[in-house]
Design a protein around this motif. Structure first.
Motif, PDB file in Angstrom:
ATOM      1  N   ALA A   1       0.837  -1.200   0.000  1.00  0.00           N
ATOM      2  CA  ALA A   1       0.000   0.000   0.000  1.00  0.00           C
ATOM      3  C   ALA A   1       0.872   1.251   0.000  1.00  0.00           C
ATOM      4  N   ALA A   2       1.903   1.246   0.845  1.00  0.00           N
ATOM      5  CA  ALA A   2       2.824   2.386   0.885  1.00  0.00           C
ATOM      6  C   ALA A   2       3.542   2.561  -0.448  1.00  0.00           C
ATOM      7  N   ALA A   3       3.966   1.445  -1.059  1.00  0.00           N
ATOM      8  CA  ALA A   3       4.657   1.513  -2.343  1.00  0.00           C
ATOM      9  C   ALA A   3       3.754   2.075  -3.431  1.00  0.00           C
ATOM     10  N   ALA A   4       2.455   1.793  -3.328  1.00  0.00           N
ATOM     11  CA  ALA A   4       1.496   2.269  -4.328  1.00  0.00           C
ATOM     12  C   ALA A   4       0.968   3.661  -4.019  1.00  0.00           C
ATOM     13  N   GLY A   5       1.311   4.200  -2.853  1.00  0.00           N
ATOM     14  CA  GLY A   5       0.839   5.528  -2.485  1.00  0.00           C
ATOM     15  C   GLY A   5      -0.619   5.574  -2.076  1.00  0.00           C
ATOM     16  N   ILE A   6      -1.115   4.480  -1.478  1.00  0.00           N
ATOM     17  CA  ILE A   6      -2.494   4.453  -1.003  1.00  0.00           C
ATOM     18  C   ILE A   6      -2.498   4.189   0.498  1.00  0.00           C
ATOM     19  N   GLY A   7      -3.666   4.322   1.122  1.00  0.00           N
ATOM     20  CA  GLY A   7      -3.773   4.109   2.554  1.00  0.00           C
ATOM     21  C   GLY A   7      -3.826   2.634   2.917  1.00  0.00           C
ATOM     22  N   PHE A   8      -3.492   2.351   4.159  1.00  0.00           N
ATOM     23  CA  PHE A   8      -3.620   0.993   4.693  1.00  0.00           C
ATOM     24  C   PHE A   8      -4.383   1.057   6.002  1.00  0.00           C
ATOM     25  N   ILE A   9      -5.352   0.162   6.162  1.00  0.00           N
ATOM     26  CA  ILE A   9      -6.150   0.104   7.385  1.00  0.00           C
ATOM     27  C   ILE A   9      -5.859  -1.222   8.080  1.00  0.00           C
ATOM     28  N   ASP A  10      -5.316  -1.133   9.279  1.00  0.00           N
ATOM     29  CA  ASP A  10      -4.900  -2.294  10.063  1.00  0.00           C
ATOM     30  C   ASP A  10      -6.082  -2.824  10.869  1.00  0.00           C
ATOM     31  N   LEU A  11      -6.504  -4.050  10.600  1.00  0.00           N
ATOM     32  CA  LEU A  11      -7.518  -4.712  11.422  1.00  0.00           C
ATOM     33  C   LEU A  11      -6.904  -5.720  12.383  1.00  0.00           C
ATOM     34  N   GLN A  12      -5.651  -6.083  12.148  1.00  0.00           N
ATOM     35  CA  GLN A  12      -5.008  -7.100  12.982  1.00  0.00           C
ATOM     36  C   GLN A  12      -4.789  -6.605  14.406  1.00  0.00           C
ATOM     37  N   THR A  13      -4.221  -5.425  14.548  1.00  0.00           N
ATOM     38  CA  THR A  13      -3.904  -4.912  15.886  1.00  0.00           C
ATOM     39  C   THR A  13      -5.153  -4.710  16.743  1.00  0.00           C
ATOM     40  N   PRO A  14      -6.189  -4.001  16.237  1.00  0.00           N
ATOM     41  CA  PRO A  14      -7.355  -3.795  17.103  1.00  0.00           C
ATOM     42  C   PRO A  14      -8.169  -5.054  17.371  1.00  0.00           C
ATOM     43  N   SER A  15      -7.952  -6.114  16.597  1.00  0.00           N
ATOM     44  CA  SER A  15      -8.718  -7.333  16.824  1.00  0.00           C
ATOM     45  C   SER A  15      -8.020  -8.315  17.763  1.00  0.00           C
ATOM     46  N   VAL A  16      -6.864  -7.939  18.290  1.00  0.00           N
ATOM     47  CA  VAL A  16      -6.196  -8.781  19.288  1.00  0.00           C
ATOM     48  C   VAL A  16      -7.134  -8.960  20.490  1.00  0.00           C
ATOM     49  N   GLY A  17      -7.289 -10.190  20.911  1.00  0.00           N
ATOM     50  CA  GLY A  17      -8.209 -10.484  22.008  1.00  0.00           C
ATOM     51  C   GLY A  17      -9.616 -10.778  21.548  1.00  0.00           C
ATOM     52  N   HIS A  18      -9.854 -10.637  20.247  1.00  0.00           N
ATOM     53  CA  HIS A  18     -11.176 -10.907  19.671  1.00  0.00           C
ATOM     54  C   HIS A  18     -11.104 -12.024  18.636  1.00  0.00           C
ATOM     55  N   ASP A  19     -10.091 -12.872  18.768  1.00  0.00           N
ATOM     56  CA  ASP A  19      -9.834 -13.959  17.831  1.00  0.00           C
ATOM     57  C   ASP A  19     -10.795 -15.118  18.108  1.00  0.00           C
ATOM     58  N   PRO A  20     -10.734 -16.214  17.326  1.00  0.00           N
ATOM     59  CA  PRO A  20     -11.667 -17.328  17.539  1.00  0.00           C
ATOM     60  C   PRO A  20     -11.595 -17.985  18.915  1.00  0.00           C
ATOM     61  N   CYS A  21     -10.514 -17.763  19.658  1.00  0.00           N
ATOM     62  CA  CYS A  21     -10.412 -18.325  21.011  1.00  0.00           C
ATOM     63  C   CYS A  21     -11.257 -17.555  22.023  1.00  0.00           C
ATOM     64  N   ALA A  22     -11.623 -16.341  21.715  1.00  0.00           N
ATOM     65  CA  ALA A  22     -12.382 -15.516  22.658  1.00  0.00           C
ATOM     66  C   ALA A  22     -13.799 -16.060  22.821  1.00  0.00           C
ATOM     67  N   SER A  23     -14.435 -15.670  23.898  1.00  0.00           N
ATOM     68  CA  SER A  23     -15.785 -16.155  24.170  1.00  0.00           C
ATOM     69  C   SER A  23     -16.790 -15.532  23.211  1.00  0.00           C
ATOM     70  N   SER A  24     -17.911 -16.199  23.060  1.00  0.00           N
ATOM     71  CA  SER A  24     -19.002 -15.668  22.248  1.00  0.00           C
ATOM     72  C   SER A  24     -19.449 -14.337  22.851  1.00  0.00           C
ATOM     73  N   GLY A  25     -19.640 -13.350  22.022  1.00  0.00           N
ATOM     74  CA  GLY A  25     -19.958 -12.006  22.499  1.00  0.00           C
ATOM     75  C   GLY A  25     -18.740 -11.126  22.605  1.00  0.00           C
ATOM     76  N   THR A  26     -17.549 -11.741  22.551  1.00  0.00           N
ATOM     77  CA  THR A  26     -16.289 -10.990  22.568  1.00  0.00           C
ATOM     78  C   THR A  26     -15.538 -11.153  21.252  1.00  0.00           C
ATOM     79  N   ARG A  27     -15.607 -12.346  20.691  1.00  0.00           N
ATOM     80  CA  ARG A  27     -14.828 -12.601  19.470  1.00  0.00           C
ATOM     81  C   ARG A  27     -15.454 -11.929  18.251  1.00  0.00           C
ATOM     82  N   TRP A  28     -14.578 -11.515  17.370  1.00  0.00           N
ATOM     83  CA  TRP A  28     -14.980 -10.910  16.097  1.00  0.00           C
ATOM     84  C   TRP A  28     -14.842 -11.896  14.949  1.00  0.00           C
ATOM     85  N   ILE A  29     -14.068 -12.964  15.173  1.00  0.00           N
ATOM     86  CA  ILE A  29     -13.853 -14.004  14.177  1.00  0.00           C
ATOM     87  C   ILE A  29     -14.370 -15.321  14.753  1.00  0.00           C
ATOM     88  N   GLU A  30     -15.208 -16.005  13.999  1.00  0.00           N
ATOM     89  CA  GLU A  30     -15.767 -17.255  14.506  1.00  0.00           C
ATOM     90  C   GLU A  30     -14.781 -18.413  14.327  1.00  0.00           C
TER      91      GLU A  30
END
Length: 286
Positions: free
Chosen positions: A224-253
Motif C-alpha cells: 500500500a505504501a509503495a502504491a501511495g495508497i492508505g492501509f487500514i490495520d484490522l489485525q492490531t485492534p482485533s487482538v483479544g477478539h480472535d476465535p479463542c475468545a468467548s461468544s460475544g467478545t470474538r470478532w472471528i468465529e
C-alpha cells in the motif's frame, strides 16, 4: 464606528453560518472491493442480486457507507474472490458475477479493497491445520509448508503477490482518479499458543498461523505504501477478539461458529467493529 465594525464582522459570519458544512459538500461516492473478509458470508441478511457472493447487508463496507453518509455506494465484495476477479468474471455456486473493477467510476471518491488471502490460500491453510488429536497422535502442520529448498511456501506465495497489489492499486486509480484508496488488512485469526482444544489447532500451529498472517498483513501495508495508497490495520485492534475468545467478545468465529458466520470469518460483531475502524481511518484522512 462600533455599529459599522459590528456590521462588517457580521456579514462574513452570516455567510459562514449559511454555507453547507464541508462534509456535506464532499459526500462520498464509495465502492467496496474484496473477498469474504469484507463480504460477510452467512451473516444475516444475505443480499441480492449476487447471492452467490454470500454478501451481507451488515458487512463493514455497508456500515461504513452509512456512517460516512455516502451519497452513493456500490458493494461488489464477493466470497472467494482473488485479485484476478478484480479484472475477470468470478464464478460462484449461483452463477458468475462481473469483474469488481467494473463498479468503479470516474467520479468515485472512496475505494476500500480487501483482497489477497485467497490468492495464497490462507483460509484453507488455517483449516488444514485443524488437529482433532494432539501430538503424538496428531502432528503439526507447519512442517508441511516447506519448498524443496527449505523456504516457507506461504511466505514465497505472499512475496509473489507484491507486484500484483501495486498494479491493482494503479488500475483502481486509473479508473477513479479522484478516489482515496485504502487497502484493508486481515484480522487476528490466532492468538499466541492458541487455545487447544477449544479451537483444535495445536500450539505450534497456532503460532505458525499467527506469524504467517502477521507477515501477510505486513506485506499488504508495505505494498500500500509503495502504491501511495492508505492501509487500514484490522489485525492490531482485533487482538483479544480472535476465535479463542468467548461468544460475544470474538470478532472471528472458530471452525464451529456460534454466531451466523462462515468458519474463521468475521461475525456481525466483528463487522460492526471493523466498520468503526474503517470509518475512523477514512474520516481521519479526509
Amino acid at each position: 464606528m462600533i455599529r459599522r465594525l459590528t456590521a462588517a464582522l457580521a456579514a462574513p459570519l452570516l455567510v459562514l453560518l449559511l454555507s453547507p458544512p464541508a462534509q456535506a459538500r464532499a459526500a462520498e461516492s464509495y465502492v467496496a472491493l474484496g473477498d469474504s473478509a469484507a463480504a460477510g458470508p452467512l451473516i444475516p441478511n444475505q443480499v441480492l442480486p449476487d447471492l452467490g457472493c454470500l454478501r451481507s447487508d451488515r458487512n463493514y463496507p455497508r456500515l461504513t457507507a452509512q456512517a460516512i453518509g455516502a451519497a452513493s455506494f456500490r458493494d461488489v465484495t464477493c466470497s472467494g474472490a482473488k485479485t484476478r476477479d478484480m479484472y475477470e468474471r468470478q464464478n460462484t455456486e449461483l452463477g458468475s458475477v462481473a469483474p469488481q473493477l467494473d463498479a468503479l467510476r470516474p467520479d468515485t471518491t472512496l475505494v476500500t479493497v480487501h483482497i489477497g488471502a485467497n490468492d495464497v490460500g490462507l483460509t484453507g491453510f488455517i483449516e488444514d491445520c485443524l488437529n482433532l488429536l494432539p501430538p503424538p497422535v496428531g502432528d503439526a502442520c507447519n512442517d508441511d509448508y516447506r519448498t524443496p529448498d527449505g523456504q516457507d511456501s506461504w511466505r514465497v506465495k505472499t512475496d509473489a503477490l507484491r507486484p500484483t497489489l501495486v498494479r491493482l492499486a494503479g488500475d483502481i486509480r486509473a479508473r477513479s482518479p479522484q478516489a482515496r484508496i485504502f487497502m484493508v488488512g486481515y484480522a487476528t485469526y490466532a492468538r499466541p499458543d492458541g487455545c487447544y482444544p477449544r479451537v483444535p489447532i495445536i500450539r505450534q500451529d497456532a503460532n505458525y498461523i499467527r506469524a504467517t498472517l502477521q507477515y501477510f498483513n505486513q506485506m499488504l501495508a508495505e505494498q500500500a505504501a509503495a502504491a501511495g495508497i492508505g492501509f487500514i490495520d484490522l489485525q492490531t485492534p482485533s487482538v483479544g477478539h480472535d476465535p479463542c475468545a468467548s461468544s460475544g467478545t470474538r470478532w472471528i468465529e472458530p471452525y464451529v461458529p456460534a454466531s451466523p458466520a462462515a468458519p474463521f470469518h468475521p461475525n456481525a460483531l466483528g463487522m460492526r467493529n471493523f466498520a468503526t475502524i474503517v470509518t475512523s481511518a477514512v474520516n481521519a484522512a479526509r
